[in-house]
Design an enzyme around this catalytic site. Structure first.
Site: not given
Ligand code: DQA
Length: 156
Positions: A24, A109, A100, A11-12, A76, A19, A79, A102
């Site tokens: 990011y 963070r 996994e 998501p996102n 990835n 964003r 959240a 990120h």
């Molecule tokens: C993320 C880190 C997560 O905590 C966050 O909610 C994201 C992006 C990252 O790629 O750094 O949406 O997965």
């Protein structure tokens, strides 16, 4: 047959580019995906990238990855990383190696981002290197596939 890796964004991540660019970066998801695919091509592996904001769609993508011909997943979970037991169970349920990744360093963070419920079920976690996290994820997936070929009894 050429090896294929699924890159799955949660998501996102469709909002990349606009964003929170300080966290990011400025690459859009389309630009990121192009670079990941090009990196895969150079390593002789085809890469398909998918993004979803929906937990169930991510679960479906994990469950069907093997029958669609993918040998590994670079994931990835966004959240969902921090609380989705359903995604963790999906990662545990499939026999493909799942890496996994990120973009940001989740350990540098907010406190709640330090915990990944996915990581114990994944092959490993790569965090904090931006685009490079995904490229390292591709290399880790290829390494997992190589070591599995050398010891066929290993589950993941
Ligand atoms: C993320 C880190 C997560 O905590 C966050 O909610 C994201 C992006 C990252 O790629 O750094 O949406 O997965």
């Amino acid at each position: 047959m050429k090896k294929a890796i699924l890159v799955l964004h949660g998501p996102n991540l469709n909002l990349l580019g606009s964003r929170e660019p300080k966290i990011y970066g400025r690459l859009t998801l389309a630009e990121l995906d192009r670079k990941i695919k090009r990196y895969g091509q150079a390593r002789g592996v085809s890469v398909e990238c998918r993004q979803s904001n929906h937990e169930g769609e991510l679960i479906d993508a994990l469950q069907t990855a093997s029958q669609k011909g993918f040998a590994a997943v670079v994931f990835n979970p966004g959240a969902f990383t921090h609380y989705s037991i359903a995604l963790r169970d999906a990662v545990s349920a499939i026999s493909l190696p799942v890496i996994e990744v990120h973009l940001s360093n989740v350990h540098a963070r907010e406190e709640f981002r330090r915990r990944s419920v996915i990581a114990p079920a994944a092959r490993g976690q790569i965090s904090g290197f931006g685009l490079q996290s995904y490229l390292l994820g591709i290399d880790a997936a290829l390494g997992a596939l190589r070591s599995r070929r050398n010891s066929p009894g290993a589950r993941r």
